[in-house]
Scaffold this motif. Structure first.
Motif, PDB file in Angstrom:
ATOM      1  N   ARG A  83      -4.301   0.453  -1.346  1.00  0.00           N
ATOM      2  CA  ARG A  83      -2.895   0.215  -0.993  1.00  0.00           C
ATOM      3  C   ARG A  83      -1.928   1.261  -1.553  1.00  0.00           C
ATOM      4  O   ARG A  83      -0.926   1.580  -0.933  1.00  0.00           O
ATOM      5  CB  ARG A  83      -2.452  -1.186  -1.431  1.00  0.00           C
ATOM      6  CG  ARG A  83      -1.022  -1.508  -0.998  1.00  0.00           C
ATOM      7  CD  ARG A  83      -0.599  -2.916  -1.314  1.00  0.00           C
ATOM      8  NE  ARG A  83      -1.373  -3.910  -0.606  1.00  0.00           N
ATOM      9  CZ  ARG A  83      -1.184  -4.279   0.668  1.00  0.00           C
ATOM     10  NH1 ARG A  83      -0.236  -3.712   1.382  1.00  0.00           N
ATOM     11  NH2 ARG A  83      -1.957  -5.192   1.224  1.00  0.00           N
ATOM     12  N   PRO A 105      -4.811  -1.650   4.376  1.00  0.00           N
ATOM     13  CA  PRO A 105      -4.728  -1.369   2.944  1.00  0.00           C
ATOM     14  C   PRO A 105      -5.362  -2.457   2.088  1.00  0.00           C
ATOM     15  O   PRO A 105      -5.214  -3.646   2.367  1.00  0.00           O
ATOM     16  CB  PRO A 105      -3.222  -1.288   2.695  1.00  0.00           C
ATOM     17  CG  PRO A 105      -2.608  -2.106   3.766  1.00  0.00           C
ATOM     18  CD  PRO A 105      -3.536  -2.113   4.953  1.00  0.00           C
ATOM     19  N   ASP A 107      -5.905  -3.888  -1.924  1.00  0.00           N
ATOM     20  CA  ASP A 107      -5.396  -3.824  -3.300  1.00  0.00           C
ATOM     21  C   ASP A 107      -6.531  -3.612  -4.289  1.00  0.00           C
ATOM     22  O   ASP A 107      -7.602  -4.208  -4.145  1.00  0.00           O
ATOM     23  CB  ASP A 107      -4.689  -5.139  -3.660  1.00  0.00           C
ATOM     24  CG  ASP A 107      -3.389  -5.284  -2.908  1.00  0.00           C
ATOM     25  OD1 ASP A 107      -2.504  -4.430  -3.123  1.00  0.00           O
ATOM     26  OD2 ASP A 107      -3.258  -6.220  -2.099  1.00  0.00           O
TER      27      ASP A 107
END
Ligand SMILES: Cc1ncc(COP(=O)(O)O)c(C=O)c1O
Length: 358
Positions: A83, A105, A107
């Motif tokens: 991300r 994306p 994390d």
């Protein structure tokens, strides 16, 4: 005039007189026509270092990354990416605008995608879904403060991706920092990816330039995309010469930048009003977190600038400091001292009294 410490980025370095001399003396030709000897020498050097068949010289890391994305995907594909990655955040939506792909994306805590982060993100083969096609990695990870991708994790991701027929691009804008700090050579990282971009214009001190490496077939396609994007440069040997000089003189010294970053971080970590995790300083970046006392990163960046320390706020509560070859050694003492002054001025103007330290 008191010294200004410019820690906004390692891109602010200026070429030294010796580097400029190497540039002026470089033999040149027309690289778009394929006959600039200095560009060819540089591309061969970096390809060999990375253990890849070919290299291609680009004016910027952004253009090299965007070219790699375009070469490794088709419009409508999906790309798995961390991300806080540069390609996702700081390349002006290039993958969407230039390659017609969608970024997915993911994390992470440290910028390193693990296989366990990725398995559930691959789309099933179904007409409803974008086909997952590419995984983009970044090392060192800029958005996570210069963290190094653990090599075993990258190798596992690479194996996993290849088993599924996914391509891998490594944004190695600061791969030399990762290699010097970890002792893991460039070719071992590069083996994990189909394409790798490596910048010369960051810690290595060149004014311009990034090299993309990959197989002969991939780089032949990248050459066409680079031309389309306007990145075909004529007597580019004048720039590639700076890259050769950087590879020959400025790689090992990155260790000095890493030591300097650790020491500045240690000095900042004693200031009560900010949080600095010295253990997370693995290369040439320091992340300062300002949330604890409700300070905004912007206010502190502005106050530090007044004190002659230039930095960037990378989020509302985070400031990034980057060391490089043009930072004087007394920054170890001066940067924390000026930050303490900056904190005092922010807190006083907030009506919150004096800044202290422990
Ligand atoms: C991780 C990373 N990738 C790519 C780039 C882009 O490089 P350039 O500024 O040469 O386009 C940067 C620039 O800072 C970066 O930090």
């Amino acid at each position: 005039m008191t010294t200004v410490y410019d820690l906004r980025s390692d891109t602010v370095t200026r070429p030294t007189p010796d580097m400029k001399r190497a540039m002026v003396e470089a033999p040149l030709g027309d690289d778009v026509l394929g006959d600039d000897p200095t560009v060819k020498r540089f591309e061969a050097m970096i390809a060999e270092l990375a253990g890849k068949e070919k290299g291609l010289f680009f004016p910027s890391g952004t253009q090299a990354n965007e070219t790699a994305v375009q070469v490794l995907t088709s419009p409508g594909d999906e790309v798995l990416i961390e991300r806080r990655a540069h390609i996702f955040n700081y390349e002006a939506a290039g993958p969407a605008a230039l390659s017609g792909v969608q970024l997915n994306p993911v994390d992470t805590a440290d910028g390193a995608l693990r296989v366990s982060d990725l398995v559930s993100r691959v789309r099933p083969l179904d007409p409803h879904f974008a086909p997952t096609r590419l995984v983009c990695l970044e090392n060192t990870h800029n958005g996570h403060g210069g963290r190094i991708y653990p090599i075993a994790e990258m190798e596992a991701v690479s194996r996993w991706a290849r088993e599924r027929g996914l391509s891998v691009h490594l944004d190695g804008a600061r791969l030399f920092n990762a290699a010097v700090a970890s002792g893991v050579p460039i070719d071992r990282w590069a083996k994990c990816a189909d394409t790798v971009s490596m910048c010369l214009s960051k810690g290595l001190g060149a004014p311009v330039g990034t090299c993309l490496v990959g197989s002969a077939e991939t780089i032949a396609r990248a050459r066409r995309v680079r031309k389309r994007l306007g990145g075909g440069m004529r007597q580019a040997g004048i720039l590639a010469a700076a890259g050769i000089y950087a590879l020959e003189h400025n790689v090992e010294r990155l260790a000095d930048d890493h030591i300097l970053a650790k020491e500045i971080a240690a000095g900042l970590s004693v200031l009560d009003e900010i949080d600095v995790d010295v253990g997370h300083v693995e290369t040439n970046m320091i992340l300062v977190r300002t949330a604890a006392r409700g300070l905004t990163a912007r206010a502190l960046v502005e106050a530090a600038e007044e004190m002659g320390v230039r930095t960037f706020d990378v989020s509302p509560t985070e400031i990034r400091l980057v060391t490089h070859m043009d930072v004087p050694a007394d920054a170890i003492r001066e940067v924390p001292r000026r930050f303490r002054e900056a904190l005092r001025s922010v807190l006083v103007s907030d009506g919150r009294g004096k800044a202290g330290s422990s």
